[in-house]
Design a protein around this motif. Sequence first.
Motif, PDB file in Angstrom:
ATOM      1  N   THR A   1       0.847  -1.184   0.000  1.00  0.00           N
ATOM      2  CA  THR A   1       0.000   0.000   0.000  1.00  0.00           C
ATOM      3  C   THR A   1       0.887   1.240   0.000  1.00  0.00           C
ATOM      4  OG1 THR A   1      -0.127   0.281   2.409  1.00  0.00           O
ATOM      5  CG2 THR A   1      -1.686  -1.255   1.414  1.00  0.00           C
ATOM      6  N   GLU A   2       0.252   2.400   0.060  1.00  0.00           N
ATOM      7  CA  GLU A   2       1.013   3.653   0.089  1.00  0.00           C
ATOM      8  C   GLU A   2       1.403   4.047   1.504  1.00  0.00           C
ATOM      9  OE1 GLU A   2      -2.447   6.816  -0.267  1.00  0.00           O
ATOM     10  OE2 GLU A   2      -2.416   5.536  -2.035  1.00  0.00           O
ATOM     11  N   ALA A   3       1.130   3.191   2.486  1.00  0.00           N
ATOM     12  CA  ALA A   3       1.471   3.503   3.875  1.00  0.00           C
ATOM     13  C   ALA A   3       2.961   3.275   4.119  1.00  0.00           C
ATOM     14  CB  ALA A   3       0.658   2.620   4.820  1.00  0.00           C
ATOM     15  N   ASN A   4       3.562   4.086   5.032  1.00  0.00           N
ATOM     16  CA  ASN A   4       4.925   3.786   5.439  1.00  0.00           C
ATOM     17  C   ASN A   4       4.892   2.756   6.563  1.00  0.00           C
ATOM     18  OD1 ASN A   4       4.584   5.138   8.002  1.00  0.00           O
ATOM     19  ND2 ASN A   4       4.881   7.084   6.952  1.00  0.00           N
ATOM     20  N   TYR A   5       6.066   2.263   6.947  1.00  0.00           N
ATOM     21  CA  TYR A   5       6.105   1.166   7.912  1.00  0.00           C
ATOM     22  C   TYR A   5       5.528   1.574   9.267  1.00  0.00           C
ATOM     23  CZ  TYR A   5       7.789  -2.408  11.079  1.00  0.00           C
ATOM     24  OH  TYR A   5       7.859  -3.383  12.040  1.00  0.00           O
ATOM     25  N   GLN A   6       5.853   2.787   9.731  1.00  0.00           N
ATOM     26  CA  GLN A   6       5.400   3.217  11.040  1.00  0.00           C
ATOM     27  C   GLN A   6       3.871   3.317  11.086  1.00  0.00           C
ATOM     28  OE1 GLN A   6       7.550   3.283  13.330  1.00  0.00           O
ATOM     29  NE2 GLN A   6       6.316   3.977  15.066  1.00  0.00           N
ATOM     30  N   ASP A   7       3.279   3.897  10.034  1.00  0.00           N
ATOM     31  CA  ASP A   7       1.813   3.973   9.961  1.00  0.00           C
ATOM     32  C   ASP A   7       1.206   2.572   9.898  1.00  0.00           C
ATOM     33  OD1 ASP A   7       2.108   6.670   9.990  1.00  0.00           O
ATOM     34  OD2 ASP A   7       1.438   7.024   7.933  1.00  0.00           O
ATOM     35  N   SER A   8       1.860   1.701   9.132  1.00  0.00           N
ATOM     36  CA  SER A   8       1.365   0.325   8.999  1.00  0.00           C
ATOM     37  C   SER A   8       1.391  -0.390  10.339  1.00  0.00           C
ATOM     38  CB  SER A   8       2.215  -0.448   7.989  1.00  0.00           C
ATOM     39  OG  SER A   8       2.159   0.142   6.719  1.00  0.00           O
ATOM     40  N   LEU A   9       2.514  -0.237  11.059  1.00  0.00           N
ATOM     41  CA  LEU A   9       2.631  -0.917  12.349  1.00  0.00           C
ATOM     42  C   LEU A   9       1.593  -0.402  13.337  1.00  0.00           C
ATOM     43  CD1 LEU A   9       4.150  -2.966  14.068  1.00  0.00           C
ATOM     44  CD2 LEU A   9       5.744  -1.153  14.730  1.00  0.00           C
ATOM     45  N   ALA A  10       1.398   0.919  13.372  1.00  0.00           N
ATOM     46  CA  ALA A  10       0.386   1.490  14.269  1.00  0.00           C
ATOM     47  C   ALA A  10      -1.001   0.977  13.918  1.00  0.00           C
ATOM     48  CB  ALA A  10       0.427   3.013  14.191  1.00  0.00           C
ATOM     49  N   SER A  11      -1.305   0.891  12.616  1.00  0.00           N
ATOM     50  CA  SER A  11      -2.617   0.401  12.173  1.00  0.00           C
ATOM     51  C   SER A  11      -2.805  -1.058  12.545  1.00  0.00           C
ATOM     52  CB  SER A  11      -2.752   0.574  10.653  1.00  0.00           C
ATOM     53  OG  SER A  11      -2.644   1.924  10.284  1.00  0.00           O
ATOM     54  N   VAL A  12      -1.750  -1.861  12.319  1.00  0.00           N
ATOM     55  CA  VAL A  12      -1.829  -3.295  12.614  1.00  0.00           C
ATOM     56  C   VAL A  12      -2.014  -3.531  14.115  1.00  0.00           C
ATOM     57  CG1 VAL A  12      -0.480  -5.438  12.682  1.00  0.00           C
ATOM     58  CG2 VAL A  12      -0.552  -4.074  10.598  1.00  0.00           C
TER      59      VAL A  12
ATOM     60  N   ARG B   1      12.979   6.416  20.825  1.00  0.00           N
ATOM     61  CA  ARG B   1      12.065   7.280  21.571  1.00  0.00           C
ATOM     62  C   ARG B   1      11.098   8.011  20.620  1.00  0.00           C
ATOM     63  NH1 ARG B   1      12.839   9.446  26.562  1.00  0.00           N
ATOM     64  NH2 ARG B   1      15.084   9.058  26.432  1.00  0.00           N
ATOM     65  N   GLU B   2      11.645   8.520  19.517  1.00  0.00           N
ATOM     66  CA  GLU B   2      10.816   9.225  18.538  1.00  0.00           C
ATOM     67  C   GLU B   2       9.789   8.294  17.918  1.00  0.00           C
ATOM     68  OE1 GLU B   2      13.454  10.935  15.725  1.00  0.00           O
ATOM     69  OE2 GLU B   2      14.254  12.454  17.111  1.00  0.00           O
ATOM     70  N   ARG B   3      10.198   7.053  17.634  1.00  0.00           N
ATOM     71  CA  ARG B   3       9.264   6.082  17.040  1.00  0.00           C
ATOM     72  C   ARG B   3       8.123   5.756  18.008  1.00  0.00           C
ATOM     73  NH1 ARG B   3      10.501   3.464  12.244  1.00  0.00           N
ATOM     74  NH2 ARG B   3      11.920   4.816  11.083  1.00  0.00           N
ATOM     75  N   ILE B   4       8.454   5.649  19.296  1.00  0.00           N
ATOM     76  CA  ILE B   4       7.420   5.366  20.300  1.00  0.00           C
ATOM     77  C   ILE B   4       6.409   6.507  20.342  1.00  0.00           C
ATOM     78  CG2 ILE B   4       6.962   5.076  22.768  1.00  0.00           C
ATOM     79  CD1 ILE B   4       9.668   3.672  22.985  1.00  0.00           C
ATOM     80  N   GLU B   5       6.913   7.741  20.331  1.00  0.00           N
ATOM     81  CA  GLU B   5       6.032   8.908  20.373  1.00  0.00           C
ATOM     82  C   GLU B   5       5.177   9.002  19.115  1.00  0.00           C
ATOM     83  OE1 GLU B   5       8.695  12.130  21.009  1.00  0.00           O
ATOM     84  OE2 GLU B   5       9.002  11.671  23.144  1.00  0.00           O
ATOM     85  N   GLU B   6       5.775   8.708  17.953  1.00  0.00           N
ATOM     86  CA  GLU B   6       5.016   8.714  16.698  1.00  0.00           C
ATOM     87  C   GLU B   6       3.927   7.645  16.728  1.00  0.00           C
ATOM     88  OE1 GLU B   6       7.693   8.157  13.487  1.00  0.00           O
ATOM     89  OE2 GLU B   6       8.759  10.047  13.800  1.00  0.00           O
ATOM     90  N   PHE B   7       4.285   6.487  17.260  1.00  0.00           N
ATOM     91  CA  PHE B   7       3.339   5.377  17.317  1.00  0.00           C
ATOM     92  C   PHE B   7       2.137   5.743  18.187  1.00  0.00           C
ATOM     93  CE2 PHE B   7       1.808   1.666  19.683  1.00  0.00           C
ATOM     94  CZ  PHE B   7       1.354   0.885  18.644  1.00  0.00           C
TER      95      PHE B   7
END
Length: 342
Positions: A120-131, A215-221
């Motif tokens: 899809t057009e999602a990036n990995y971080q968005d995909s992981l949060a969605s999943v 830390r940034e990835r956790i906050e984004e998630f």
Amino acid sequence: MSTETSGEVFDRRTTVKVVAGFVVAGLLLYFFGRVIGWGEIARTFAGANLTWLGLACLSTVVSLVVWAKSWDVILCTVGIDVPFRKIITTYFAATFADYATPFGKAGGGPFIAYVLAADTEANYQDSLASVVTADLLNLLPFFTFAGLGTLALLIQGEVPKQAEMLVAGLGGMAVLLPLVIYGSYRHQNLVERLVMKVVGPVAERVERVDAENVRERIEEFYGLVERIATSRRQLAKTLVYAYVGWLFFAAPLYFAALTLGVGDQLTPILVLFVVPASSLAGIVPTPGGVGGVEFALVGLIVALTTLQADVAASAALVYRVASYWFALALGGVAAFFVIHRS
């Protein structure tokens, strides 16, 4: 997500782990049959009604399509517009990735996120949060049905004394685990501090691990999860799909009982308890929890009904053919198409 990243999902190391997992699963199934008795199981299957087996497989397909719709709602919430037909194929491919991963559901989240991002057009971080969000929402009916099943069994007095502790323990988990999950969401700073306490010392010794990036990835998630959680209408729609999907996911066990002519023993109320309870065995280090789930199913069925072990084993195998092996085969075909078009 590039084709190269998509390929990382099915790299050599992952393939070796999957193959090793299926070897272990095969051995567990072999010993499963040896303990119960393959001859007794074969005799039980002799009079099976395959029409019900077909309906069990169809129910599994419906559950996956409904859960794919919950993905669709969540992706739309975070601004990712993908045709539902494509989401279905991706979800089936992701199911293959999940079911083929050792440790079952426990190890599939990041794996599925790679598949989703690659297709899809999602990036990995968005995909992981969605999943992860979809998985957490799908856990609500898991705990709800386990709790309702426990309550119904205790009220009806159908629990043998030797199984009362088991039923009460699993019912307690149905209440405790949602509280833990909710607590981790409400106390995000605490979760972040605990993760950083673990990551910090590792980052000091391993150059490739960047503590600040983690830390940034956790906050984004958490930011993405918060965005999904505040869309109440979309959240409600996702929960409806989650509950409907779980009903169709549990139904194959009842159809398995009808396949063998023992539907009067494995009632819908009992099924609502047994399916979530046996799913906890999916954390064994085999693809899809193969071996562990079958043993758990037999133990629960024998403890809660008057069925003999050979009939319980046959019901467990029919259920797993419909809910796991059939889904794995369909997911494998979908994964082929996903890799091809990625």
